[in-house]
Every structure is written in C-alpha cells, then in structure tokens.
Write a protein that holds these residues in place. Structure first.
Motif, short mmCIF file in Angstrom:
data_model
loop_
_atom_site.label_atom_id
_atom_site.label_comp_id
_atom_site.label_asym_id
_atom_site.label_seq_id
_atom_site.Cartn_x
_atom_site.Cartn_y
_atom_site.Cartn_z
N LEU A 55 -8.85 2.01 8.67
CA LEU A 55 -8.44 3.17 8.16
C LEU A 55 -10.17 3.27 7.70
CD1 LEU A 55 -5.71 2.10 6.10
CD2 LEU A 55 -6.08 3.44 8.46
N ASN A 56 -10.59 5.36 8.16
CA ASN A 56 -11.33 5.73 8.18
C ASN A 56 -11.24 6.01 6.96
OD1 ASN A 56 -10.29 8.40 8.11
ND2 ASN A 56 -10.06 8.76 9.86
N GLN A 57 -12.16 6.58 5.83
CA GLN A 57 -12.40 7.10 4.97
C GLN A 57 -11.31 8.19 4.13
OE1 GLN A 57 -14.10 5.40 2.21
NE2 GLN A 57 -12.60 6.20 1.15
N ASN A 58 -11.06 9.23 5.21
CA ASN A 58 -10.21 10.23 4.60
C ASN A 58 -8.54 9.87 4.63
OD1 ASN A 58 -11.40 12.33 4.31
ND2 ASN A 58 -11.35 13.02 6.51
N GLU A 59 -8.17 8.85 5.29
CA GLU A 59 -6.94 7.47 5.79
C GLU A 59 -7.12 7.39 4.58
OE1 GLU A 59 -6.16 7.25 10.30
OE2 GLU A 59 -7.46 6.27 9.20
N LEU A 60 -7.84 6.33 4.12
CA LEU A 60 -8.10 5.72 2.66
C LEU A 60 -7.35 6.51 1.74
CD1 LEU A 60 -10.91 2.98 3.57
CD2 LEU A 60 -8.26 2.53 3.57
N THR A 61 -8.28 7.44 1.78
CA THR A 61 -7.92 8.54 0.62
C THR A 61 -7.07 9.30 0.04
OG1 THR A 61 -10.63 9.15 0.27
CG2 THR A 61 -8.73 10.50 -0.89
N TYR A 62 -6.03 8.83 1.32
CA TYR A 62 -5.09 9.63 1.52
C TYR A 62 -3.59 8.24 0.88
CZ TYR A 62 -0.76 11.00 3.18
OH TYR A 62 1.28 11.18 3.16
N LEU A 63 -4.44 7.71 1.17
CA LEU A 63 -2.98 6.45 0.79
C LEU A 63 -3.13 5.89 -0.54
CD1 LEU A 63 -3.69 3.17 4.27
CD2 LEU A 63 -1.51 5.41 3.51
N LYS A 64 -3.60 5.84 -1.02
CA LYS A 64 -5.04 5.82 -2.40
C LYS A 64 -3.68 6.51 -3.35
CE LYS A 64 -6.43 3.25 -5.77
NZ LYS A 64 -5.90 1.55 -6.18
N ARG A 65 -3.91 8.09 -2.74
CA ARG A 65 -3.19 8.82 -3.73
C ARG A 65 -1.70 8.76 -3.43
NH1 ARG A 65 -3.03 14.24 -1.47
NH2 ARG A 65 -4.36 14.16 -0.19
N LEU A 66 -1.41 8.69 -2.08
CA LEU A 66 0.67 8.21 -2.37
C LEU A 66 0.60 7.11 -3.38
CD1 LEU A 66 2.73 9.46 0.09
CD2 LEU A 66 1.74 8.57 0.89
N GLU A 67 -0.14 6.61 -2.91
CA GLU A 67 -0.24 5.09 -3.71
C GLU A 67 0.26 5.23 -5.76
OE1 GLU A 67 -1.55 0.79 -3.41
OE2 GLU A 67 -2.93 1.75 -4.77
N LYS A 68 -0.66 5.95 -5.07
CA LYS A 68 -1.00 5.90 -7.34
C LYS A 68 0.34 7.67 -7.50
CE LYS A 68 -4.01 8.25 -10.44
NZ LYS A 68 -5.45 9.17 -10.44
N ALA A 69 0.82 8.44 -6.28
CA ALA A 69 1.89 9.44 -6.99
C ALA A 69 2.43 8.57 -6.75
CB ALA A 69 1.69 10.09 -5.86
N THR A 70 2.82 7.02 -5.94
CA THR A 70 4.72 6.62 -5.41
C THR A 70 4.78 5.72 -7.56
OG1 THR A 70 4.42 6.23 -3.84
CG2 THR A 70 6.03 4.54 -4.53
N PHE A 71 3.69 5.21 -7.66
CA PHE A 71 3.58 4.60 -8.86
C PHE A 71 4.07 5.93 -9.99
CE2 PHE A 71 2.06 1.01 -6.98
CZ PHE A 71 2.86 -0.07 -7.05
N SER A 72 3.25 6.65 -10.23
CA SER A 72 3.30 7.89 -11.45
C SER A 72 5.19 7.82 -11.46
CB SER A 72 2.88 8.59 -10.90
OG SER A 72 3.15 9.65 -11.90
N GLY A 73 5.42 8.07 -10.27
CA GLY A 73 7.04 9.07 -9.79
C GLY A 73 8.56 7.42 -10.46
N PHE A 74 7.59 6.26 -10.36
CA PHE A 74 8.80 5.63 -10.52
C PHE A 74 9.09 5.15 -12.05
CE2 PHE A 74 11.29 1.72 -9.76
CZ PHE A 74 11.16 1.59 -8.76
N GLU A 75 7.52 5.58 -12.38
CA GLU A 75 7.79 5.14 -14.31
C GLU A 75 8.49 5.70 -14.54
OE1 GLU A 75 3.72 4.92 -15.87
OE2 GLU A 75 3.96 5.35 -17.97
N LYS A 76 8.62 7.13 -13.43
CA LYS A 76 9.60 8.47 -14.85
C LYS A 76 10.74 7.90 -14.37
CE LYS A 76 5.67 12.09 -13.92
NZ LYS A 76 5.34 13.40 -12.90
#
Lengths: 94, 152
Positions: free
Chosen positions: A9-30
């Motif tokens: 994965l290139n840096q943009n793809e990795l950054t996107y996935l990391k952002r998606l992961e963070k948002a998913t965990f943040s949403g789950f906590e709520k």
C-alpha cells in the motif's frame, strides 16, 4: 499468502486506512450505554455522530451477541492502541 | 461491562435474548417482555468471552469470565435421551457456533445424556451444514451418526 498477488500500500492508502480504523473504533466506543457499560443493539447516526436513543425501550436494548462483540472491541481496541490501560480497567468497560 | 453481565437475570446460566438498557438507573438491565433463550446468541457471546479470556490471561477479568462460563451446560439446548432418544440439531445456520462451544467445553455426561462432544463429533456434517440425528448409543459403544443431506 501463497497464490495471492502481493501489493504494497502506498502512503495515501495507509493514511486512509488508519483514519478509517480510528473512526471505526471511535464510533464503536460510542455504542456503549453510559449506565450499564453494555453495547446497544441499534443506534442512530446523524451528521457523523452516533446517537443512542437512551429513553426509547424499543431501541435501547442489548442481546448476548451485542455483549460478545463488546468484549471483542475491548480486545481489539487494546491491541490497536485505542484503549488505554486506565480506561480499560474502568468499571464502565471491564 | 463484566460487572453488569454478572448481574443479568439468566436461565440455567444462559442469557435471555434481550435486555432493556434504558430507564433502569443503577438497577441491572431487565429482560424484555419477550423472554426466550437463544443457542445462537449464547454461542456468539461465549465464543467472544473465550477469546477475551485468552487475550487477558491471568487477570481478574479472565477469572470472572471463566466463572461465568462454568455456570453453563449446553445440554440445555439438546434433547435428552430418555424423552426423545436422539439429538436433533439444526446445523443449517450460524447457531453451529453453539455446537463448537459445546465441543470446546467438552462437557461430560449429565444424567442420562451422552457427552455433547460425542454427539457432535461429525465435522463432515458441520462442514456440509446437514441436519444431524444421533441415535442413543449403548453403554460403552461408539456413537453412530447417520448424515442426511438437505435434499433428503
């Protein structure tokens, strides 16, 4: 994995996935009910926010499957660094 | 979460399928008016609890999970020998998780029931999603598991 083409994965793809992961965990906590610490079955989403319908008995309920996934959230959030030890050991989560 | 889980009303150690979360204050969540126990949902929960206990080994949480799981006996979801003479288990949907949990617990005989691990050893049937009917084995004999396909 054997037989499956490998692609880095290139840096943009990795950054996107990391952002998606963070948002998913943040949403789950709520999704965890503030009083009982148990995850709710259904929540509304509005404008990117998760809204738990606290006073509506038709929506504010939980099942064994919900609770099981709540525990898996604990494991994964800890392993991925989204849940501190302090928060993990709080009554609400554990 | 574990503290609340331990306070929930259960039936023979198994959770009911729905609990109200709202309007309870400090009281434990109450079972909804539609009271039933699901092998599917309890299988889901117990698989997740087993994974959690494994991830938090040697902690108070893992000990509490083990105590919680120890109260359950999956014989509850299967026909008893004296009355039905066989197990009849629907393995078409994802309640097969409960069957795997039963095997993982390796629960022994209870009363006149054979060990669940004997009644559920047919991995072929699990793979094919076939309904499983097991005849009562004579004492000391291996169990015979005739497999019926969905077409039959």
């Amino acid at each position: 994995m054997k037989g499956i083409p490998q692609k880095s994965l290139n840096q943009n793809e990795l950054t996107y996935l990391k952002r998606l992961e963070k948002a998913t965990f943040s949403g789950f906590e709520k999704l965890f009910d503030r009083t009982t610490g148990l995850p709710v079955d259904i929540a509304s989403v509005s404008g990117g926010d998760v809204l738990i319908l606290q006073d509506d008995t038709n929506y504010s309920k939980t099942s064994p499957t919900n609770i099981g996934l709540g525990f898996l959230y604990l494991v994964l959030a800890r392993d991925r660094g989204y849940l501190s030890q302090k928060k993990l050991t709080s009554t609400r989560f554990v | 979460m574990m503290e609340t889980l331990e306070q929930l009303e259960t039936h023979e150690g198994f959770l009911y399928n729905w609990y109200y979360l709202s309007g309870r204050g400090k009281k434990p969540p109450e079972v909804t008016l539609n009271r039933f126990v699901s092998s599917l949902d309890n299988g889901d929960l117990d698989i997740c609890l087993m994974a959690t206990a494994g991830a938090f080994q040697q902690t108070e949480l893992s000990k509490r999970i083990e105590r919680f799981l120890a109260k359950k006996d999956y014989h509850f979801f299967f026909n008893n020998w004296p009355f039905a003479g066989f197990y009849e288990i629907n393995l078409f949907n994802h309640n097969r998780l409960s069957n795997f949990v039963s095997i993982a617990f390796a629960q022994g005989s209870k009363g006149n029931s054979a060990p669940l691990s004997e009644g559920l050893i047919s991995l072929e049937s699990l793979k094919n999603g076939c309904p499983l009917r097991v005849e009562k084995p004579a004492k000391g004999q291996l169990i015979r598991i005739p497999i019926k396909t969905a077409a039959e």
